[in-house]
Design a protein around this motif. Structure first.
Motif, mmCIF file in Angstrom:
data_model
loop_
_atom_site.group_PDB
_atom_site.id
_atom_site.type_symbol
_atom_site.label_atom_id
_atom_site.label_comp_id
_atom_site.label_asym_id
_atom_site.label_seq_id
_atom_site.Cartn_x
_atom_site.Cartn_y
_atom_site.Cartn_z
ATOM 1 N N UNK A 59 0.858 -1.190 0.000
ATOM 2 C CA UNK A 59 0.000 0.000 0.000
ATOM 3 C C UNK A 59 0.897 1.243 0.000
ATOM 4 N N UNK A 60 0.781 2.085 -1.051
ATOM 5 C CA UNK A 60 1.704 3.223 -1.199
ATOM 6 C C UNK A 60 1.333 4.374 -0.269
ATOM 7 N N UNK A 61 2.342 4.911 0.405
ATOM 8 C CA UNK A 61 2.179 6.098 1.255
ATOM 9 C C UNK A 61 3.347 7.029 0.918
ATOM 10 N N UNK A 62 3.069 8.123 0.225
ATOM 11 C CA UNK A 62 4.173 9.000 -0.187
ATOM 12 C C UNK A 62 4.897 9.568 1.031
ATOM 13 N N UNK A 63 6.225 9.507 1.000
ATOM 14 C CA UNK A 63 7.054 10.066 2.071
ATOM 15 C C UNK A 63 7.660 11.369 1.558
ATOM 16 N N UNK A 64 7.255 12.475 2.161
ATOM 17 C CA UNK A 64 7.623 13.797 1.672
ATOM 18 C C UNK A 64 8.433 14.535 2.735
ATOM 19 N N UNK A 65 9.073 15.618 2.305
ATOM 20 C CA UNK A 65 9.936 16.361 3.231
ATOM 21 C C UNK A 65 9.305 17.694 3.619
ATOM 22 N N UNK A 66 9.491 18.065 4.893
ATOM 23 C CA UNK A 66 9.162 19.420 5.345
ATOM 24 C C UNK A 66 10.414 20.261 5.152
ATOM 25 N N UNK A 67 10.303 21.377 4.449
ATOM 26 C CA UNK A 67 11.485 22.211 4.275
ATOM 27 C C UNK A 67 11.146 23.684 4.502
ATOM 28 N N UNK A 68 12.207 24.460 4.777
ATOM 29 C CA UNK A 68 12.022 25.886 5.028
ATOM 30 C C UNK A 68 12.601 26.758 3.936
ATOM 31 N N UNK A 69 13.423 26.166 3.051
ATOM 32 C CA UNK A 69 14.040 26.967 1.999
ATOM 33 C C UNK A 69 15.037 26.149 1.204
ATOM 34 N N UNK A 70 15.705 26.791 0.254
ATOM 35 C CA UNK A 70 16.624 26.080 -0.645
ATOM 36 C C UNK A 70 17.711 25.304 0.093
#
Lengths: 561, 87
Positions: A260-271
């Motif tokens: 079962x796919x669960x996208x793993x994404x990043x929290x970021x604040x800038x470049x």
């Protein structure tokens, strides 16, 4: 001395070893009459400089590459005949070797600093380094920088500069502890790059006696002094399991054991956060906190300026999803260029999207900048509004996005219980949800995030919060609305499994947390996650919910998570 | 007493990286060598700090002076080194 210290955990893992202090300053030698003859003083200075030059050459050979060239040039400076003449002259006039060296190198450093050449300005630091090393030798105090490590050690410093760490033998560093610095300081970035546990912003760190045995937990930010041996072996054994699990988790997309796919994404604040996110295998950005780039700004940032920042982020995610949260100002992070009034209770006042509704031109500029950035970089732009309470707000945001010509998904953050309760209806005016678990907890429990006395209620494991998340996910499913979580809750591997069991479709977290969450998900089936979620919701307290979930997520212990 | 004039080629300034290379080569010679701008007080070519402080940039004319056995050959070598240097 206390038996433990607490700071900010910025690179997870457990490290143990004797404290080795990094010396960052050498005292200025006093301007006193010399005790030896002028000849003795100038010979002592020459010998110290020669020793420093020899040491620099040895380090140059070890370093290789570009660093070798820099260090060899630095050795030439230490052996400079004009420098020797200057020092001899000062000794002749009655200076001590240390004082003469200090003044002569200082004068050359000032001359180079005034040259206006970038290259020469860079050499000023080299001269200061030579000066500190030579003076330290002459005064008989420890040389600045990191001492040569002979055994696995915990490096303790005020803070570390890139020059300190260029030649560091990272294999012998079990952890970093610094008194200063934050999650984005050089030490933190270096530690995360090399997977070395680190605690920064740790008051009292520089008072630790060298040689004291330290047990450092880079996840929760604790440093124990002279801990019991049984405690050390338990912590290290658990960490070894965790490391093995992470090493085996790969960098592929997130999925449960049964696919079962669960996208793993990043929290970021800038470049500056992009490299870490890409290296961690993030499938995109789940929360780009755009306001962080503008916290110190008196005037609203121009469209051009915003395009530069957003493009730099999106360029790292061509063809991937980048979820951008529009400017989120409020009580805890005021933006000087946004219209704030005095409020008795800012957490419940005009904040988040509410401010943009009062200053729509600021939102319009941001949306235009986002559209341009997405078009030029090929990133898949998703835009969402912070702090949405009801359908009227969601609809207003949607109309603003359409007016700005945005074609991609337009979503809302679910941070207010009212939005969670009405998720099904909200889904008719939003293309996706992102649950901000930190604020949702604050508003559900009437417990201010910044008030330590109510921290107990700020726990994402609270069953009432799990109920609201479940309700949001159910409402989302009714309209096939994607529903992610982008708060701290998503970064806890155990809770991440529970969130998936509650129906959450993607998880966004700091890049360092992705590997742990990926391995936890890969070890359990969707059925297990659902059973754990159900058990957690039935529990009577946050602690009981965690325990209940763990019994269904049987592999967590084996993973050391 | 030997003397040569060198025009620093593009990208080669003694205010930058080539300074170290130049001083290293000059230091290997046994006789004293100076470097300076025409008409100005020269500095010791074996002192990296003095040469960097001179700050001669690409395109500038500099004068090398040496005194002693083999001075002419040494200066010719140094001139060739600067003219073929790369940033």
């Amino acid at each position: 001395m206390a038996s433990s210290l607490t700071g900010v955990g910025v690179s997870p893992g457990v490290g143990y070893g004797p404290a080795v202090a990094v010396i960052d300053a050498v005292p200025e030698p006093p301007d006193l009459p010399a005790t030896g003859s002028a000849e003795q003083e100038s010979e002592a200075a020459a010998a110290a400089l020669e020793a420093v030059a020899t040491d620099l050459e040895a380090r140059a050979v070890k370093a290789g590459g570009e660093a070798q060239e820099v260090l060899e040039a630095q050795a030439m400076m230490a052996r400079d005949p004009s420098l020797a003449t200057q020092i001899a002259g000062k000794c002749e006039a009655g200076s001590t070797a240390a004082r003469a060296t200090y003044e002569a190198l200082g004068a050359y450093a000032d001359m180079l600093a005034a040259s206006g050449s970038d290259y020469l300005a860079g050499r000023v630091a080299d001269l200061h380094d030579i000066r500190a090393r030579t003076v330290a030798r002459l005064l008989g105090v420890p040389e600045p920088g990191i001492p040569d490590l002979s055994e696995p050690s915990v490096l303790v410093a005020r803070d570390l500069a890139p020059a300190d760490t260029a030649l560091l033998n990272k294999d012998l560093v079990t952890a970093f502890v610094t008194a200063e610095g934050g999650p984005t300081s050089h030490t933190s970035i270096l530690a995360r790059n090399y997977g070395i546990p680190a605690v920064v912003g740790c008051p009292g760190a520089t008072d630790v006696e060298p040689g004291t045995l330290l047990l450092v937990d880079g996840a929760n930010g604790t440093v124990e002094l002279n801990p019991a041996e049984v405690h050390v072996s338990a912590a290290l054994a658990k960490d070894a399991k965790r490391r093995a699990a992470l090493a085996g988790s790969g960098t592929g997309p997130g999925r449960t054991a049964d696919g079962h796919a669960v996208a793993l994404l990043a929290n970021i604040g800038g470049p500056e956060d992009v490299d870490a996110a890409v290296a961690a295998g993030a499938e995109g950005v789940g929360l780009f906190r755009t306001e962080l780039s503008f916290l110190d700004r008196a005037d609203a940032p121009s469209e051009t300026e915003q395009v530069a920042i957003y493009s730099a982020v999106m360029a790292g995610f061509e063809g991937k999803k980048v979820v951008v949260r529009t400017l989120d100002a409020g009580a805890d992070k005021p933006l000087p260029f946004m219209p704030f009034g005095e409020e008795p209770n800012p957490a419940m006042g005009v904040r988040g999207l509410r401010i943009c509704m009062q200053a729509p031109e600021i939102l319009a500029t941001q949306l235009a900048a986002l559209r341009t950035s997405a078009a030029s970089t090929g990133a898949e732009l998703w835009v969402m509004a912070p702090m949405v309470a009801d359908m009227a707000e969601a609809a207003w945001f949607r109309s603003q996005c359409h007016r700005a010509g945005l074609a991609g998904p337009i979503g809302v953050m679910v941070e207010i219980p009212a939005a969670a309760l009405r998720a099904k209806q909200l889904g008719t005016v939003a293309d996706f949800f992102s649950i901000g678990s930190n604020d949702l907890t604050q508003y559900t429990f009437a417990a201010d995030r910044q008030v330590g006395a109510v921290a107990r209620l700020q726990e994402a494991w609270q069953p009432a919060l799990l109920d609201l998340i479940a309700l949001t996910a159910e409402g989302a499913a009714a309209n096939d609305t994607p529903c992610g979580v982008c708060g701290e809750a998503a970064a806890d591997p155990l809770l991440a499994c529970v969130l998936v069991g509650l129906g959450v479709t993607s998880l966004s977290m700091s890049p360092g947390a992705i590997a742990g969450v990926r391995s936890a998900l890969a070890a359990h089936s969707l059925d297990q996650c659902q059973a754990a979620a159900e058990a957690a919701r039935e529990a009577v307290s946050a602690a009981a919910a965690r325990e209940a979930a763990r019994t269904y997520l049987s592999e967590m212990d084996a993973l050391g998570l | 007493m030997a003397e040569v004039t060198v025009i620093l080629p593009p990208g080669v300034g003694l205010h930058a990286r080539p300074a170290a290379m130049f001083v290293k080569a000059a230091s290997e010679a046994s006789m004293p060598i100076t470097v300076g701008r025409p008409g100005e007080a020269p500095v010791d070519a074996k002192s990296i700090l003095a040469v960097m402080g001179l700050g001669a940039k690409a395109g500038e004319e500099i004068v090398l002076v040496a005194d002693g056995d083999g001075a002419e050959g040494t200066l010719a070598d140094l001139k060739a080194l600067l003219e073929t240097a790369e940033e």
